[in-house]
Design an enzyme around this catalytic site. Sequence first.
Site, PDB file in Angstrom:
ATOM      1  N   SER A   1       0.828  -1.207   0.000  1.00 53.07           N
ATOM      2  CA  SER A   1       0.000   0.000   0.000  1.00 53.07           C
ATOM      3  C   SER A   1       0.864   1.261   0.000  1.00 53.07           C
ATOM      4  O   SER A   1       2.007   1.258   0.456  1.00 53.07           O
ATOM      5  CB  SER A   1      -0.905   0.029   1.231  1.00 53.07           C
ATOM      6  OG  SER A   1      -1.768  -1.078   1.246  1.00 53.07           O
TER       7      SER A   1
HETATM    8  N1  SAH Z   1      -0.808  -4.181   3.968  1.00 56.69           N
HETATM    9  C1  SAH Z   1      -0.300  -4.816   2.778  1.00 56.69           C
HETATM   10  C2  SAH Z   1      -1.335  -4.714   1.674  1.00 56.69           C
HETATM   11  C3  SAH Z   1      -1.224  -5.787   0.689  1.00 56.69           C
HETATM   12  S1  SAH Z   1      -2.487  -5.766  -0.547  1.00 56.69           S
HETATM   13  C4  SAH Z   1       0.983  -4.157   2.333  1.00 56.69           C
HETATM   14  O1  SAH Z   1       1.074  -2.936   2.437  1.00 56.69           O
HETATM   15  O2  SAH Z   1       1.874  -4.839   1.830  1.00 56.69           O
HETATM   16  C5  SAH Z   1      -3.793  -6.658   0.234  1.00 56.69           C
HETATM   17  C6  SAH Z   1      -3.488  -8.073   0.658  1.00 56.69           C
HETATM   18  O3  SAH Z   1      -4.720  -8.646   1.098  1.00 56.69           O
HETATM   19  C7  SAH Z   1      -2.975  -8.975  -0.448  1.00 56.69           C
HETATM   20  O4  SAH Z   1      -1.757  -9.543  -0.053  1.00 56.69           O
HETATM   21  C8  SAH Z   1      -4.083 -10.039  -0.606  1.00 56.69           C
HETATM   22  O5  SAH Z   1      -3.594 -11.313  -0.945  1.00 56.69           O
HETATM   23  C9  SAH Z   1      -4.697 -10.026   0.778  1.00 56.69           C
HETATM   24  N2  SAH Z   1      -6.065 -10.541   0.865  1.00 56.69           N
HETATM   25  C10 SAH Z   1      -7.094 -10.371  -0.006  1.00 56.69           C
HETATM   26  N3  SAH Z   1      -8.204 -11.002   0.436  1.00 56.69           N
HETATM   27  C11 SAH Z   1      -7.863 -11.589   1.629  1.00 56.69           C
HETATM   28  C12 SAH Z   1      -8.572 -12.391   2.581  1.00 56.69           C
HETATM   29  N4  SAH Z   1      -9.846 -12.719   2.393  1.00 56.69           N
HETATM   30  N5  SAH Z   1      -7.916 -12.800   3.677  1.00 56.69           N
HETATM   31  C13 SAH Z   1      -6.614 -12.482   3.886  1.00 56.69           C
HETATM   32  N6  SAH Z   1      -5.889 -11.730   3.027  1.00 56.69           N
HETATM   33  C14 SAH Z   1      -6.501 -11.292   1.901  1.00 56.69           C
END
Ligand code: SAH
Length: 213
Positions: free
Chosen positions: A64
Amino acid sequence: MKDTLKHRGMRNQLAEVVAAKGIEDPRVLQAIRAIPRHLFMDSSFEGHAYQDKAFPIAADQTISQPYTVAFQTELLEIQAGDKVLEIGTGSGYQTAVLLHLKAKVFTIERQLELFKKTNLFFKKMGYRPKKYVFGDGYKGLPEEAPFDGVIVTAGAPEVPKALLSQLKIGGRLVIPVGTDNQVMMRITRKSEKEFERESFGTFRFVPLLEDKN
Ligand code: SAH
């Protein structure tokens, strides 16, 4: 990759950029100054790590934008020792911010490739969430509930009911809600049955996916 004085200088500048966009909590700004974001990303993006932008990580996901991380963290209003559930560990950068604020962090990721990669990275860096779970965060983590804070870092088509039910009275859920774009919402549990809803600006996240089985 290493963490150098140059990286530190760039982080100080990033904290100023984020502050200029409206982030006020000094602990959040301090976390941005402290955490080596470039180490959470592929080395090919190293030169861009301290821009206020999202970047690709593994499995078609993104780390993010720092402003978004700061905004969500500020809305959570965490105190040291709070139990916080994070849905969507991704690169682990948001996790590191929560740990920096001395929260007890429980975090869930549903992409196996990312889960494994970030698990190794946490060990290498000495980041210690209370639990790092591979699975579907839509359901929350009932065995560890209730939480002072729940943060969702993927765009949710609707607010998962399980996450509301796992909040303490006074606990906050910070979640971007919507499909193409998302409105950042903070939902505070006022009593067993009452929830206060506040909405903030528009953001853009990768989707929160539900594992239907
Ligand atoms: N906070 C992270 C954001 C990553 S993007 C960062 O800054 O790196 C969002 C993440 O949510 C992705 O890795 C995706 O695989 C995960 N995600 C999506 N749906 C999900 C779910 N139902 N349960 C757990 N993780 C999920």
